[in-house]
Design a protein around this motif. Structure first.
Motif, PDB file in Angstrom:
ATOM      1  N   GLU A 432       0.810  -1.218   0.000  1.00 39.97           N
ATOM      2  CA  GLU A 432       0.000   0.000   0.000  1.00 39.97           C
ATOM      3  C   GLU A 432       0.842   1.267   0.000  1.00 39.97           C
ATOM      4  N   SER A 437       2.423   1.040  -6.819  1.00 42.74           N
ATOM      5  CA  SER A 437       1.583   0.735  -7.985  1.00 42.74           C
ATOM      6  C   SER A 437       2.303   1.039  -9.300  1.00 42.74           C
ATOM      7  N   ASP A 442      -1.767  -1.933  -9.999  1.00 44.00           N
ATOM      8  CA  ASP A 442      -2.797  -1.499  -9.054  1.00 44.00           C
ATOM      9  C   ASP A 442      -3.279  -2.615  -8.145  1.00 44.00           C
TER      10      ASP A 442
END
Length: 501
Positions: A432, A437, A442
């Motif tokens: 996270e 990403s 993603d």
């Protein structure tokens, strides 16, 4: 129970430091962070080219709630990891993450992480290096800074050599003296790092003077330094010539910091404007700035030292991604598609018999074109052959030397390859975090992060990552993120590089 509003304070040798909690103290997953604690004085003025000097003690409680100044100035743009720079002169700091601040009897295992960046860039202030996930697993975590580039590793007559290496040693001595106050066990320290940081921990593994400072090593994509004395002197003289100063301590000290950084890049570059210019020099000679064989602190190459049995009893895990640098060659695929792959490999210095054997062992990669094959070749020469050489060398020195090898094979959905740095957020289990990403997509696979991180945590705690160790007859390799129809642990897992070893 400690009140949630009460900031944790820990007393260490030079004075007390105040950190901050992440989560409610005592709740599952809560841990405290202590940032920017100096392990040495600021390397400026008369101390700029000196060995690290212990900081002066302090009387008041020192706030440790922000990252300290970094040796990296500005965003270098050379790594795929977000590694912020922090202005300031006091650049020699450690960051400590712990679930049990102040509990000196906890005796938790300790992980010390050294960042990468080609020995010229990088920062311990990356959100990826936060020790939160390791804290969750009962591991106290430390990240450290060190001097970079010429300031850290350049040859300077009259100045201590390998100043960056001396910074690693000083930080590890700090850990040895102070980590118990944060709940860590100074006798159970694992050092780890990625890229240049991976090379750093392998360098330390081969240094007799460092053996008392750690008990295990994990090297991710280790890029060894081992700069020869001759090359170090040549680079230093070249830099002095570019700066039009004498190649002395006084001459180099007269250069402003930003000017020296600019010139160190020019002095270490072999770029002549051609496609993949400088790659041959990099493959043949390695990185220009890094740990030097100085005859003092480092008396021989890391492989020679490991071959002599130094560090043989210490558990070691090492590995690489499948396509560390394929993205570099991929950027030139428009030009490279007109060059036969065999000819391109020949220009990279691979002789005809080795070329034939290497291409035969990499048929799947060859089918993807010249750029893909050259990217794999660079990856193999700079990283993957090192895994095999270190494992073989340790086995030859001591058949019982505890060594484990792995490959990280998950392909980035944004870059198409198992690229350099891609494994780091999985290893830290920080999917996270900012910037993940961009390299992992993603929806990066959480099961893969659990597998990689759990192996790392198990190794730090117990000295065993959980798969079959390396042996000369099996050459077992754990493959993370590979073909799910193939066993996770395979024999001869680095057979594709045999022609280069």
């Amino acid at each position: 129970m400690i009140a949630a509003t009460e900031a944790p304070v820990v007393r260490i040798a030079p004075g007390a430091v105040r950190g901050f909690w992440r989560g409610t103290p005592g709740a599952p997953g809560a841990s405290a962070a202590f940032l920017g604690i100096p392990f040495a004085k600021a390397p400026e003025g008369d101390l700029r080219f000196e060995a690290p000097v212990a900081p002066d003690p302090w009387d008041d409680v020192r706030d440790a709630v922000e990252y300290g100044a970094t040796a990296q100035r500005g965003d270098s743009g050379i790594t795929l990891i977000p590694e912020p720079w922090v202005p300031g002169e006091s650049t020699l700091n450690v960051n400590v993450f712990t679930p049990v601040p102040g509990e000196s009897s906890a005796s938790l295992p300790v992980l010390v992480y050294i960042h990468g960046g080609g020995y010229i860039a990088g920062s311990p202030a990356s959100p990826w290096y936060d020790g939160r996930a390791f804290n969750r697993d009962g591991v106290v975590t430390v990240s450290l800074s060190y001097r970079l580039g010429f300031d850290g590793f350049g040859h300077i007559p009259g100045a201590p050599s390998n100043r960056g290496v001396r910074d690693w040693l000083a930080a590890l001595e700090w850990v040895r003296e102070n980590i118990a106050a944060f709940g860590g066990d100074p006798s159970r320290v694992t050092i780890a790092g990625q890229s240049a940081g991976g090379g750093a921990v392998l360098t330390l593994l081969g240094m007799p003077v460092a053996q008392h400072l750690f008990h295990a090593v994990w090297a991710l994509s280790g890029a060894l330094g081992d700069v020869t004395p001759e090359r170090a002197r040549t680079l230093s003289a070249r830099l002095a010539g570019l700066a039009e100063v004498s190649p002395t301590r006084e001459g180099f000290a007269s250069l402003p910091e930003d000017r020296l950084r600019e010139l160190q890049e020019r002095a270490g570059s072999a770029d002549d404007g051609k496609p993949l210019a400088g790659v041959r020099t990099l493959l043949d000679e390695g990185l220009p700035w890094g740990p030097m064989i100085d005859g003092d602190l480092i008396t021989r190459s890391t492989l020679e030292s490991l071959g002599a049995g130094v560090g043989a009893e210490k558990p070691l895990v090492l590995g690489a991604t499948d396509d560390e640098f394929t993205m570099i060659a991929d950027g030139q695929k428009g030009k490279l598609r007109f060059i036969p792959v065999s000819l391109a490999l020949g220009r990279m210095g691979l002789d005809r018999p080795a070329r034939k054997a290497y291409l035969a062992a990499n048929k799947a990669q060859r089918s993807k074109g010249t750029a893909a094959m050259l990217g794999r070749f660079m990856t193999d020469r700079l990283f993957r052959t090192g895994v095999v050489r270190v494992a073989h060398t340790r086995s030859a020195a001591d058949a019982d030397s505890p060594t484990w090898a792995y490959r990280f094979s998950f392909r980035s959905p944004t870059m198409g390859w198992a690229v350099h740095c891609l494994d780091v957020p999985f290893w830290f289990d920080c999917l996270e975090a900012d910037g993940v990403s961009a390299i992992a997509g993603d929806a990066p696979p959480r099961a893969l992060a659990a597998a990689v991180h759990d192996a790392a945590a198990a190794f730090v705690r117990d000295g065993d990552p959980g798969w079959t160790p390396w042996s000369p007859d099996l050459e077992s390799v754990r493959v993370f993120g590979g073909d799910p129809t193939v066993p996770a642990v395979v024999a001869n897992g680095y057979a594709s590089v045999d022609a280069l070893v």
